[in-house]
Design an enzyme around this catalytic site. Sequence first.
Site, PDB file in Angstrom:
ATOM      1  N   CYS A   4    -108.453  96.279  56.449  1.00  0.00           N
ATOM      2  CA  CYS A   4    -109.697  95.544  56.721  1.00  0.00           C
ATOM      3  C   CYS A   4    -109.706  94.309  55.822  1.00  0.00           C
ATOM      4  O   CYS A   4    -109.662  94.427  54.595  1.00  0.00           O
ATOM      5  CB  CYS A   4    -110.923  96.405  56.456  1.00  0.00           C
ATOM      6  SG  CYS A   4    -112.460  95.460  56.504  1.00  0.00           S
ATOM      7  N   HIS A  98    -120.896  91.727  58.613  1.00  0.00           N
ATOM      8  CA  HIS A  98    -121.131  90.507  57.833  1.00  0.00           C
ATOM      9  C   HIS A  98    -122.229  89.672  58.465  1.00  0.00           C
ATOM     10  O   HIS A  98    -122.330  89.577  59.684  1.00  0.00           O
ATOM     11  CB  HIS A  98    -119.847  89.675  57.688  1.00  0.00           C
ATOM     12  CG  HIS A  98    -119.132  89.399  58.968  1.00  0.00           C
ATOM     13  ND1 HIS A  98    -118.330  90.323  59.588  1.00  0.00           N
ATOM     14  CD2 HIS A  98    -119.081  88.290  59.756  1.00  0.00           C
ATOM     15  CE1 HIS A  98    -117.829  89.810  60.697  1.00  0.00           C
ATOM     16  NE2 HIS A  98    -118.276  88.570  60.837  1.00  0.00           N
TER      17      HIS A  98
HETATM   18  P1  5GP Z   1    -116.891  86.958  63.121  1.00  0.00           P
HETATM   19  O1  5GP Z   1    -116.270  86.167  64.241  1.00  0.00           O
HETATM   20  O2  5GP Z   1    -116.181  88.279  62.930  1.00  0.00           O
HETATM   21  O3  5GP Z   1    -118.375  87.115  63.259  1.00  0.00           O
HETATM   22  O4  5GP Z   1    -116.702  86.107  61.811  1.00  0.00           O
HETATM   23  C1  5GP Z   1    -115.604  86.220  60.961  1.00  0.00           C
HETATM   24  C2  5GP Z   1    -115.648  85.041  60.042  1.00  0.00           C
HETATM   25  O5  5GP Z   1    -114.741  85.264  58.986  1.00  0.00           O
HETATM   26  C3  5GP Z   1    -115.250  83.714  60.692  1.00  0.00           C
HETATM   27  O6  5GP Z   1    -116.322  82.784  60.567  1.00  0.00           O
HETATM   28  C4  5GP Z   1    -114.014  83.277  59.903  1.00  0.00           C
HETATM   29  O7  5GP Z   1    -113.947  81.879  59.686  1.00  0.00           O
HETATM   30  C5  5GP Z   1    -114.144  84.049  58.620  1.00  0.00           C
HETATM   31  N1  5GP Z   1    -112.878  84.379  57.989  1.00  0.00           N
HETATM   32  C6  5GP Z   1    -111.774  84.897  58.606  1.00  0.00           C
HETATM   33  N2  5GP Z   1    -110.800  85.113  57.711  1.00  0.00           N
HETATM   34  C7  5GP Z   1    -111.291  84.722  56.486  1.00  0.00           C
HETATM   35  C8  5GP Z   1    -110.740  84.718  55.169  1.00  0.00           C
HETATM   36  O8  5GP Z   1    -109.600  85.127  54.912  1.00  0.00           O
HETATM   37  N3  5GP Z   1    -111.531  84.251  54.168  1.00  0.00           N
HETATM   38  C9  5GP Z   1    -112.806  83.810  54.415  1.00  0.00           C
HETATM   39  N4  5GP Z   1    -113.495  83.361  53.363  1.00  0.00           N
HETATM   40  N5  5GP Z   1    -113.357  83.811  55.639  1.00  0.00           N
HETATM   41  C10 5GP Z   1    -112.610  84.267  56.671  1.00  0.00           C
HETATM   42 ZN    ZN Z   2    -113.936  96.794  55.432  1.00  0.00          ZN
END
Ligand code: 5GP
Ligand code: ZN
Length: 105
Positions: A4, A98
């Site tokens: 994860c 998140h």
């Molecule tokens: P989701 O699409 O799951 O709601 O959002 C995941 C978020 O995590 C995205 O906005 C993406 O830019 C961010 N994200 C993905 N990988 C990383 C990472 O390695 N570090 C950080 N700080 N953010 C990440």
């Molecule tokens: Zn997790």
Amino acid sequence: MENCLFCKIIEGEIPSQKVYEDDEILAFKDINPKAKVHILVIPKKHIESLKEISVEDEKLIFKMHQVLNVIAKEQGLEDYNLVVNCGKGAGQEVMHLHFHLLGNP
Ligand code: 5GP
Ligand code: ZN
């Protein structure tokens, strides 16, 4: 939780730009910001999504909202957007709960 991404960020295995941390919650800058301020607020407990919360998470989820307000203020945001993608079909890519805090000071 193995494999994860956000658990690895919590453990420090993957670096992040932290803006808030306590024993239950971590907040860090999104790597691909969609606004001037784009911060992810996550529980340290691995919960897949908002769809998987249970009654025992009541205080934690409330505290995440309080933390959002604290960070928003610190970042100079009078108002902000809160985005929570719930499930892959809704665009959730990282399966660890998140909150996206978005705003333009
Ligand atoms: P989701 O699409 O799951 O709601 O959002 C995941 C978020 O995590 C995205 O906005 C993406 O830019 C961010 N994200 C993905 N990988 C990383 C990472 O390695 N570090 C950080 N700080 N953010 C990440
Ligand atoms: Zn997790």
